[in-house]
Design an enzyme around this catalytic site. Structure first.
Site, PDB file in Angstrom:
ATOM      1  N   CYS A 112       0.944  -1.265   0.036  1.00  0.00           N
ATOM      2  CA  CYS A 112      -0.082  -0.017   0.205  1.00  0.00           C
ATOM      3  C   CYS A 112       0.853   1.354  -0.145  1.00  0.00           C
ATOM      4  CB  CYS A 112      -0.905  -0.065   1.204  1.00  0.00           C
ATOM      5  SG  CYS A 112      -1.912  -1.511   1.294  1.00  0.00           S
ATOM      6  N   HIS A 249      -3.434   6.431   2.742  1.00  0.00           N
ATOM      7  CA  HIS A 249      -3.793   5.343   2.153  1.00  0.00           C
ATOM      8  C   HIS A 249      -5.167   5.021   2.669  1.00  0.00           C
ATOM      9  CE1 HIS A 249      -4.126   1.066   1.140  1.00  0.00           C
ATOM     10  NE2 HIS A 249      -3.895   0.516   2.290  1.00  0.00           N
ATOM     11  N   ASN A 279     -10.302  -0.454   0.232  1.00  0.00           N
ATOM     12  CA  ASN A 279      -8.824  -0.417   0.021  1.00  0.00           C
ATOM     13  C   ASN A 279      -8.184  -1.040  -1.113  1.00  0.00           C
ATOM     14  OD1 ASN A 279      -6.081  -1.027   0.594  1.00  0.00           O
ATOM     15  ND2 ASN A 279      -6.396  -1.720   2.474  1.00  0.00           N
TER      16      ASN A 279
HETATM   17  O1  UT7 Z   1      -4.032  -1.908   3.443  1.00  0.00           O
HETATM   18  C1  UT7 Z   1      -3.074  -2.555   4.410  1.00  0.00           C
HETATM   19  C2  UT7 Z   1      -3.262  -1.905   5.572  1.00  0.00           C
HETATM   20  N1  UT7 Z   1      -4.253  -2.221   6.366  1.00  0.00           N
HETATM   21  C3  UT7 Z   1      -4.981  -1.483   7.314  1.00  0.00           C
HETATM   22  O2  UT7 Z   1      -4.442  -0.642   7.636  1.00  0.00           O
HETATM   23  C4  UT7 Z   1      -5.886  -2.382   8.064  1.00  0.00           C
HETATM   24  C5  UT7 Z   1      -5.828  -2.282   9.554  1.00  0.00           C
HETATM   25  N2  UT7 Z   1      -6.783  -2.832  10.379  1.00  0.00           N
HETATM   26  C6  UT7 Z   1      -8.047  -2.380  10.316  1.00  0.00           C
HETATM   27  O3  UT7 Z   1      -8.530  -1.671   9.828  1.00  0.00           O
HETATM   28  C7  UT7 Z   1      -8.934  -3.216  11.377  1.00  0.00           C
HETATM   29  O4  UT7 Z   1      -8.336  -3.947  12.223  1.00  0.00           O
HETATM   30  C8  UT7 Z   1     -10.088  -4.173  10.544  1.00  0.00           C
HETATM   31  C9  UT7 Z   1     -11.027  -3.380   9.832  1.00  0.00           C
HETATM   32  C10 UT7 Z   1      -9.300  -5.001   9.731  1.00  0.00           C
HETATM   33  C11 UT7 Z   1     -10.705  -4.875  11.844  1.00  0.00           C
HETATM   34  O5  UT7 Z   1     -11.471  -4.138  12.641  1.00  0.00           O
HETATM   35  P1  UT7 Z   1     -11.276  -4.367  14.166  1.00  0.00           P
HETATM   36  O6  UT7 Z   1     -12.102  -3.439  14.979  1.00  0.00           O
HETATM   37  O7  UT7 Z   1      -9.770  -4.307  14.347  1.00  0.00           O
HETATM   38  O8  UT7 Z   1     -11.813  -5.898  14.401  1.00  0.00           O
HETATM   39  P2  UT7 Z   1     -11.345  -7.253  14.839  1.00  0.00           P
HETATM   40  O9  UT7 Z   1     -10.439  -7.687  13.897  1.00  0.00           O
HETATM   41  O10 UT7 Z   1     -10.832  -6.921  16.135  1.00  0.00           O
HETATM   42  O11 UT7 Z   1     -12.592  -8.080  14.885  1.00  0.00           O
HETATM   43  C12 UT7 Z   1     -13.648  -7.639  15.963  1.00  0.00           C
HETATM   44  C13 UT7 Z   1     -14.693  -8.582  15.632  1.00  0.00           C
HETATM   45  C14 UT7 Z   1     -14.428 -10.186  15.686  1.00  0.00           C
HETATM   46  O12 UT7 Z   1     -15.326 -11.075  16.373  1.00  0.00           O
HETATM   47  P3  UT7 Z   1     -15.075 -11.270  18.032  1.00  0.00           P
HETATM   48  O13 UT7 Z   1     -13.869 -12.221  17.848  1.00  0.00           O
HETATM   49  O14 UT7 Z   1     -14.964  -9.857  18.766  1.00  0.00           O
HETATM   50  O15 UT7 Z   1     -16.544 -12.045  18.139  1.00  0.00           O
HETATM   51  C15 UT7 Z   1     -14.327 -10.494  14.304  1.00  0.00           C
HETATM   52  O16 UT7 Z   1     -14.395 -12.158  14.111  1.00  0.00           O
HETATM   53  O17 UT7 Z   1     -15.485  -8.519  14.436  1.00  0.00           O
HETATM   54  C16 UT7 Z   1     -15.373  -9.877  13.573  1.00  0.00           C
HETATM   55  N3  UT7 Z   1     -15.326  -9.629  12.269  1.00  0.00           N
HETATM   56  C17 UT7 Z   1     -16.317  -9.262  11.424  1.00  0.00           C
HETATM   57  N4  UT7 Z   1     -17.654  -9.341  11.887  1.00  0.00           N
HETATM   58  C18 UT7 Z   1     -18.630  -8.943  10.720  1.00  0.00           C
HETATM   59  C19 UT7 Z   1     -14.198  -9.634  11.599  1.00  0.00           C
HETATM   60  N5  UT7 Z   1     -14.641  -9.222  10.216  1.00  0.00           N
HETATM   61  C20 UT7 Z   1     -15.955  -8.982  10.402  1.00  0.00           C
HETATM   62  C21 UT7 Z   1     -16.954  -8.745   9.058  1.00  0.00           C
HETATM   63  N6  UT7 Z   1     -18.001  -8.713   9.457  1.00  0.00           N
HETATM   64  N7  UT7 Z   1     -16.547  -8.434   7.914  1.00  0.00           N
END
Ligand code: UT7
Length: 321
Positions: A112, A249, A279
């Site tokens: 990215c 980004h 993204n």
């Molecule tokens: O381009 C390269 C650079 N990339 C980035 O900058 C991405 C950086 N990271 C992020 O933007 C965030 O970490 C994400 C958007 C990827 C994820 O958000 P988060 O608030 O960190 O969520 P998480 O991974 O901690 O997941 C929270 C919950 C989990 O469920 P439990 O374990 O709390 O029950 C996941 O299983 O959300 C769940 N989850 C979803 N639920 C519904 C993960 N993906 C989804 C989804 N829909 N698509």
């Protein structure tokens, strides 16, 4: 040393636009989760358009807007992690398609941050006089790299390309560019290439899909981006207050809000178009700058900042002309 100017830009996306609601057909997710956690509402998904097609279309638009003859281009850098071929490079295919017969053309992989890495190489080359015009493209078809059963990645990414032509100029509009990497954190974001399978090894041992430890990448991004922005302003006559827009980004609106808060800059100075495109990795920064063009006035100082797999990051300070 010469001055460098951003001469023109181009953008290309696949025709198919997919909403968050449509994604619920593939994975257990919701429009509410995706919007509230990321800010993404839609993304363009290839129904046949290749990375090369998108790169060529973005390049053709940038070329048309520049008014130059393609034979004047001395360098073509394509930043991509989703090239259709490892060989030939996407850049060589672009070169042939646009008739830039005098260019040196190659691809780089900085995920990215790829557009900024490419822009650094290109503007350095123009600055020292290696070429008069350099074309930099960020192009991705990320939809082919994600596991469409993995909701933690497939909802985030989209396909697209952005292109920019840099020109040797009597005035210097590219005030500063800074890039850096930390391979020590490489495992938080990975996309495997051709697996080892030969006369000695028969088993494919790894997943072919993109893996992202979202929380680790989020932490990396919100730490490194404010530092990177401050670093690119260092030694220049510009301060944070002078900057008209910040283009990060387009990974997550929450990352942009966190960076704005850390830098004590109003959030509305952080341009966002990820609600439309998701993204798009190396394409996201040139696509965002392209979309912001109409609002920019000559003399506006802008900071671009990329971060991503590798891990890699970088920033550019430019004055719009
Ligand atoms: O381009 C390269 C650079 N990339 C980035 O900058 C991405 C950086 N990271 C992020 O933007 C965030 O970490 C994400 C958007 C990827 C994820 O958000 P988060 O608030 O960190 O969520 P998480 O991974 O901690 O997941 C929270 C919950 C989990 O469920 P439990 O374990 O709390 O029950 C996941 O299983 O959300 C769940 N989850 C979803 N639920 C519904 C993960 N993906 C989804 C989804 N829909 N698509």
């Amino acid at each position: 040393m010469y001055g460098v100017k951003l001469l023109s830009m181009g953008k290309a996306v696949p025709v198919r636009h997919m909403t968050n609601d449509e994604l619920t057909q593939f994975v257990d997710t919701s429009d509410e989760w995706i919007k509230s956690r990321t800010g993404i509402e839609k993304r363009h998904i290839s129904t046949g358009e290749t990375t090369t097609d998108l790169a060529i279309n973005a390049a053709k638009e940038a070329l048309e807007r520049s008014g130059i003859d393609p034979r004047q281009i001395g360098l073509i850098v394509v930043a991509t992690i989703t090239g259709d071929y490892i060989m030939p490079s996407t850049a060589c295919q672009v070169q042939a398609a646009i008739g830039a017969e005098n260019a040196t053309a190659f691809d780089i992989a900085a995920a990215c941050s790829g557009f900024l890495y490419g822009a650094k190489l290109a503007t350095d080359a123009v600055r020292v006089g290696s070429c008069e015009y350099a074309l930099v493209i960020g192009a991705e078809v990320l939809s082919k790299t994600v596991d469409w059963e993995d909701r933690s990645t497939c909802v985030l990414f989209g396909d697209g390309a952005g292109a920019a032509i840099f020109q040797k100029h009597h005035k210097n509009n590219i005030i500063n560019i800074y890039t850096q990497s930390n391979g020590g954190l490489s495992e938080c974001l990975t996309l495997p290439s051709i697996p080892l399978k030969n006369c000695c090894v028969e088993q494919e041992t790894r997943s072919p899909y993109m893996f992202m430890d979202g929380r680790a990448v989020y932490k990396f991004a919100t730490t490194v981006v404010p530092m990177s922005i401050q670093r690119v302003l260092e030694g220049t006559s510009y301060t944070l207050d002078d900057i008209k827009y910040f283009i990060l980004h387009q990974a997550n609106a929450r990352i942009m809000d966190s960076v704005a808060k850390k830098l004590e800059v109003p959030t509305d100075k952080f341009f966002k178009n990820l609600h439309e495109y998701g993204n798009t990795s190396s394409a996201s920064i040139p696509m965002a700058l392209y979309d912001l063009q109409e609002e920019l006035k000559p003399g506006d100082p802008i900071v671009l900042c990329g971060f991503g797999g590798g891990v890699t990051w970088g920033s550019m300070l430019l004055v719009w002309e």
